[in-house]
Design a protein around this motif. Sequence first.
Motif, PDB file in Angstrom:
ATOM      1  N   HIS A  94     -39.129 -30.980  33.542  1.00 14.35           N
ATOM      2  CA  HIS A  94     -38.266 -32.127  33.824  1.00 14.35           C
ATOM      3  C   HIS A  94     -38.454 -33.196  32.758  1.00 14.35           C
ATOM      4  N   LEU A  95     -37.375 -33.584  32.129  1.00  9.96           N
ATOM      5  CA  LEU A  95     -37.430 -34.595  31.077  1.00  9.96           C
ATOM      6  C   LEU A  95     -37.647 -35.974  31.699  1.00  9.96           C
ATOM      7  N   VAL A  96     -38.666 -36.709  31.222  1.00 11.56           N
ATOM      8  CA  VAL A  96     -38.898 -38.075  31.707  1.00 11.56           C
ATOM      9  C   VAL A  96     -38.898 -39.092  30.575  1.00 11.56           C
ATOM     10  N   LEU A  97     -39.289 -38.691  29.360  1.00 18.67           N
ATOM     11  CA  LEU A  97     -39.197 -39.561  28.193  1.00 18.67           C
ATOM     12  C   LEU A  97     -38.489 -38.790  27.083  1.00 18.67           C
ATOM     13  N   GLN A 169     -32.960 -29.982  35.677  1.00 16.75           N
ATOM     14  CA  GLN A 169     -34.131 -30.229  34.837  1.00 16.75           C
ATOM     15  C   GLN A 169     -34.103 -31.631  34.253  1.00 16.75           C
ATOM     16  N   MET A 170     -32.934 -32.168  34.011  1.00 18.75           N
ATOM     17  CA  MET A 170     -32.781 -33.430  33.299  1.00 18.75           C
ATOM     18  C   MET A 170     -32.555 -34.638  34.207  1.00 18.75           C
ATOM     19  N   LEU A 171     -32.355 -34.415  35.501  1.00 17.20           N
ATOM     20  CA  LEU A 171     -31.967 -35.503  36.387  1.00 17.20           C
ATOM     21  C   LEU A 171     -33.042 -36.578  36.507  1.00 17.20           C
ATOM     22  N   ASN A 172     -34.318 -36.164  36.510  1.00 15.48           N
ATOM     23  CA  ASN A 172     -35.428 -37.102  36.643  1.00 15.48           C
ATOM     24  C   ASN A 172     -35.395 -38.199  35.568  1.00 15.48           C
ATOM     25  N   PHE A 173     -34.881 -37.852  34.383  1.00 12.40           N
ATOM     26  CA  PHE A 173     -34.871 -38.768  33.246  1.00 12.40           C
ATOM     27  C   PHE A 173     -34.147 -40.076  33.563  1.00 12.40           C
ATOM     28  N   TYR A 174     -33.169 -40.036  34.441  1.00  8.37           N
ATOM     29  CA  TYR A 174     -32.329 -41.200  34.708  1.00  8.37           C
ATOM     30  C   TYR A 174     -32.874 -42.111  35.813  1.00  8.37           C
ATOM     31  N   ALA A 346     -26.261 -33.850  33.703  1.00  6.12           N
ATOM     32  CA  ALA A 346     -27.042 -34.703  34.603  1.00  6.12           C
ATOM     33  C   ALA A 346     -26.498 -36.130  34.592  1.00  6.12           C
ATOM     34  N   ARG A 347     -26.056 -36.570  33.420  1.00  2.10           N
ATOM     35  CA  ARG A 347     -25.479 -37.915  33.339  1.00  2.10           C
ATOM     36  C   ARG A 347     -24.180 -38.010  34.140  1.00  2.10           C
ATOM     37  N   LEU A 348     -23.401 -36.937  34.182  1.00  5.72           N
ATOM     38  CA  LEU A 348     -22.199 -36.930  35.009  1.00  5.72           C
ATOM     39  C   LEU A 348     -22.564 -37.010  36.494  1.00  5.72           C
TER      40      LEU A 348
END
Length: 370
Positions: A94-97, A169-174, A346-348
Amino acid sequence: MTWRFDFGPEGAVKEEYQKISSAVRYDDKSGYGFASLEKVTFKKRTDELLTGDFCIPFDTTFMVDVPNGHYIVSLLIGDTLAPTHTSLKTNGEHLVLHNYKTVAGQFAREQFGVNVRDGKLKLSFGGLAPRINALEITASSQQTTIYLAGDSTVTDPVPGNFPFSGWGQMLNFYFKHDVVVANHAIGGRSTKSFIDEGRLDRIMEEIKEGDFLFIQFGHNDQKNDEARFTDPATTYPEHLKRYIDAARSVKATPVLLTSVHRRYYDQEGKLVDTHQAYLEAVRKLAAEEQVALIDLAEKSKQLFEELGPEGTTSLFLWGEPGEWINYSNGISDNTHFQEQGGLSIARLVVEGIRELQLMPLTMFLKAAAV
């Protein structure tokens, strides 16, 4: 329960912190350390505790054995003499930074939420000049959790599949640390097979009042095999309703998402709808059951038509021979995403959360996502 680590060469350490130096490789006995130290270096600039020394964790993972559950992770990053550039992924990649930067002399503290399901909290570092000065890991039961049920377009990647990415996987980043993403999506599953394999039951063992269940299927409900196929007029909405009812039974909030589109275009450059009746079935069910709907099909259609056939190759899992080490013969995948695509989708999803004003999720979005 809290774990505290101070990164740098051997020497003075702040009270209640464990020193992490060049000798600390992960093993089962200690329960913490770096998976690999080959590219890891440790530097001391000053005698200041925590900020005076640091580790350069180039292309490695720091692991800590912790009980399964939710955690708030606090990371101190900086260097008195040099600018830094750090990317970081947690459990499930999961992307966080993402390309996080500090200038010389600046020290920044970042917090994020992590869901642990395999007894290990993992921090995988990247970036051009990564740093870590100090780390705190605190167990938490107060965060709002987004549970994801879905297929390969949502799932976390498995090792060796880079740059494959699902949007989950990318949702956490936001999100700020107040929100944790628990991604139960898995490739190849339909609304039916996900339930038959007991995966919804596993979510129900954890989900609680105030949490959210995001549901996105359809790609594999179209498959002809008995284990996965559902009919868009009957069994598809019937299975989707089981997810809705399950979430509501514990006073969690269900959210339906239409399937993200595949990358197929007609001769005029318009996107071809390969899901058809399955999309309308989700929209109809959301209206009938008064369930929040993120129309990811419509949002992805707009994005993909704006980018066009050529532009979308930077989102989907496309690559020339030798471009990606895990796909050395090249790949042309019109269903699955590479990391940039997962981040864009994920941004959408976040855009949909904001439009629906889903509280408290909207309140906990990072400023950059608002």
